[in-house]
Design a protein around this motif. Structure first.
Motif, mmCIF file in Angstrom:
data_model
loop_
_atom_site.group_PDB
_atom_site.id
_atom_site.type_symbol
_atom_site.label_atom_id
_atom_site.label_comp_id
_atom_site.label_asym_id
_atom_site.label_seq_id
_atom_site.Cartn_x
_atom_site.Cartn_y
_atom_site.Cartn_z
ATOM 1 N N THR A 100 1.000 -1.126 -0.480
ATOM 2 C CA THR A 100 -0.043 0.032 0.340
ATOM 3 C C THR A 100 1.139 1.384 0.286
ATOM 4 O O THR A 100 2.133 1.174 0.131
ATOM 5 C CB THR A 100 -1.242 0.129 0.788
ATOM 6 O OG1 THR A 100 0.003 -0.262 1.794
ATOM 7 C CG2 THR A 100 -1.975 -1.213 1.091
ATOM 8 N N GLU A 105 -3.235 2.777 1.505
ATOM 9 C CA GLU A 105 -4.259 2.468 -0.005
ATOM 10 C C GLU A 105 -3.463 1.490 -0.886
ATOM 11 O O GLU A 105 -2.662 1.756 -0.886
ATOM 12 C CB GLU A 105 -5.193 4.319 -0.410
ATOM 13 C CG GLU A 105 -5.141 5.427 0.826
ATOM 14 C CD GLU A 105 -5.558 6.080 0.010
ATOM 15 O OE1 GLU A 105 -5.810 6.160 -1.248
ATOM 16 O OE2 GLU A 105 -6.262 7.372 0.806
ATOM 17 N N VAL A 106 -4.637 0.977 -1.859
ATOM 18 C CA VAL A 106 -4.460 0.675 -2.963
ATOM 19 C C VAL A 106 -4.798 0.436 -4.447
ATOM 20 O O VAL A 106 -5.775 1.296 -4.203
ATOM 21 C CB VAL A 106 -4.387 -0.925 -2.653
ATOM 22 C CG1 VAL A 106 -3.757 -2.398 -3.764
ATOM 23 C CG2 VAL A 106 -3.889 -1.940 -1.167
ATOM 24 N N HIS A 107 -4.325 1.273 -4.808
ATOM 25 C CA HIS A 107 -5.287 1.946 -6.366
ATOM 26 C C HIS A 107 -4.891 0.875 -7.443
ATOM 27 O O HIS A 107 -5.572 0.889 -8.550
ATOM 28 C CB HIS A 107 -3.749 3.348 -6.200
ATOM 29 C CG HIS A 107 -4.204 4.131 -5.241
ATOM 30 N ND1 HIS A 107 -5.090 4.644 -5.282
ATOM 31 C CD2 HIS A 107 -2.765 4.512 -4.750
ATOM 32 C CE1 HIS A 107 -4.743 5.493 -4.118
ATOM 33 N NE2 HIS A 107 -3.636 5.607 -4.004
ATOM 34 N N HIS A 108 -4.127 0.009 -7.381
ATOM 35 C CA HIS A 108 -4.118 -1.006 -8.377
ATOM 36 C C HIS A 108 -4.125 -3.164 -7.985
ATOM 37 O O HIS A 108 -4.286 -3.454 -6.906
ATOM 38 C CB HIS A 108 -2.687 -1.185 -9.673
ATOM 39 C CG HIS A 108 -1.929 -1.105 -8.813
ATOM 40 N ND1 HIS A 108 -1.097 -0.592 -8.130
ATOM 41 C CD2 HIS A 108 -0.662 -2.025 -8.746
ATOM 42 C CE1 HIS A 108 0.226 -1.412 -7.446
ATOM 43 N NE2 HIS A 108 -0.221 -2.353 -7.385
ATOM 44 N N PHE A 153 -9.398 -4.989 0.846
ATOM 45 C CA PHE A 153 -9.701 -4.316 -0.120
ATOM 46 C C PHE A 153 -10.657 -2.605 -0.261
ATOM 47 O O PHE A 153 -10.060 -1.142 -1.320
ATOM 48 C CB PHE A 153 -9.431 -4.656 -2.199
ATOM 49 C CG PHE A 153 -8.700 -5.674 -2.324
ATOM 50 C CD1 PHE A 153 -7.613 -5.316 -2.149
ATOM 51 C CD2 PHE A 153 -9.376 -6.793 -2.988
ATOM 52 C CE1 PHE A 153 -6.651 -6.200 -2.969
ATOM 53 C CE2 PHE A 153 -8.264 -8.116 -3.012
ATOM 54 C CZ PHE A 153 -7.274 -7.392 -3.217
ATOM 55 N N MET A 158 -9.538 0.749 -2.944
ATOM 56 C CA MET A 158 -9.201 0.491 -3.597
ATOM 57 C C MET A 158 -10.762 0.583 -4.547
ATOM 58 O O MET A 158 -11.794 0.336 -4.024
ATOM 59 C CB MET A 158 -9.200 -1.118 -3.936
ATOM 60 C CG MET A 158 -8.962 -1.007 -5.217
ATOM 61 S SD MET A 158 -9.142 -3.362 -5.426
ATOM 62 C CE MET A 158 -7.071 -3.443 -5.697
ATOM 63 N N ASN A 159 -10.746 1.540 -5.102
ATOM 64 C CA ASN A 159 -11.718 1.319 -6.047
ATOM 65 C C ASN A 159 -12.538 0.028 -6.190
ATOM 66 O O ASN A 159 -12.331 -1.143 -6.900
ATOM 67 C CB ASN A 159 -11.486 1.779 -7.772
ATOM 68 C CG ASN A 159 -12.612 2.129 -8.816
ATOM 69 O OD1 ASN A 159 -13.243 0.942 -9.462
ATOM 70 N ND2 ASN A 159 -12.983 2.657 -9.103
#
Length: 243
Positions: A100, A105-108, A153, A158-159
């Protein structure tokens, strides 16, 4: 039916995590312990005896003897799962370790985790077409994993569409494995070897889930109760199936 059972378990876990947001880790750990015991019991009561019942193939009425013992393929399965976990960091039994950013945060999509988890789920689908009870075992195994992954997630920002794509793909893998086992000539011809590899995978996963200790490295009463319930349910289902 097997397709629906395994697919629905992951999607249900995803939806529960997304909308109910269960935060009590203890309850999820207990569910994991139950799933591990249930899966291990089905493996020992059904898959293992079936593998050793006949040490050779039956293909189109002909007996084709395998020169490699079934136990070797079980060990290959155990070793293969250890390799997968090197990349997934143990997501198959409830651990999520993903890189992260500074804001946690995780963006992919974490591709190593995704690919190793999908391979694991795909292989688990192969023996299911011969045993509906095992479909329930895999479903019970995947359900808490789906909750844990989705929660992680979502909490890591994450989105949500990316999370859905990840979980939907994961949900499809086991049914695809079952489909391949039913229609692929190679999978049918080497069904015993593939099943033995899957047994090794399930042995490793289920025993890891069961024997992973709680805080203080102790089995508490609630966890022991869930493990016993998992064993008993699998036994009752398997006895009903055999009769």
């Amino acid at each position: 039916m097997q397709y629906i059972i395994t697919f629905s378990a992951v999607i249900l876990g995803f939806l529960i995590a997304l909308f109910l947001k269960p935060q009590k880790k203890k309850n999820i750990k207990l569910l994991l312990a139950f799933s591990g015991a249930f899966l291990l019991s089905l493996t020992v009561l059904h898959l293992l005896p079936e593998l050793f019942e006949d040490s050779h193939h039956v293909h189109e009425g002909e007996h084709v003897h395998s020169s490699i013992p079934v136990g070797v393929f079980i060990m290959i399965g155990i070793l293969f799962q250890i390799v997968l976990e090197f990349f997934s960091k143990g997501a198959e039994h409830g651990h999520v370790h993903v890189h992260t950013d500074e804001n946690n945060e995780v963006h992919h999509i974490p591709w190593l985790l995704f690919i190793s988890l999908c391979i694991h789920a795909l292989l688990e689908g192969f023996p299911i077409h011969e045993n509906t009870n095992l479909a329930y075992g895999i479903a019970v195994h995947h359900f808490p994993i789906a909750i844990i992954l989705t929660l992680f997630f979502v909490n890591a920002k994450m989105n949500k569409w990316m999370v859905f794509a990840f979980m939907f793909s994961f949900a499809l893998m086991t049914p695809i494995g079952t489909l391949l086992a039913e229609h692929l000539h190679f999978a049918q011809h080497y069904s015993k070897e593939i099943s033995a590899i899957v047994v090794g995978i399930l042995f490793h996963i289920s025993s890891t889930i069961i024997f992973e200790s709680n805080e203080g490295h102790k089995f508490n009463l609630a966890k022991i109760t869930m493990i016993v319930l998992g064993f008993l349910l699998a036994y009752v289902m398997e006895m009903g199936h055999s009769h």
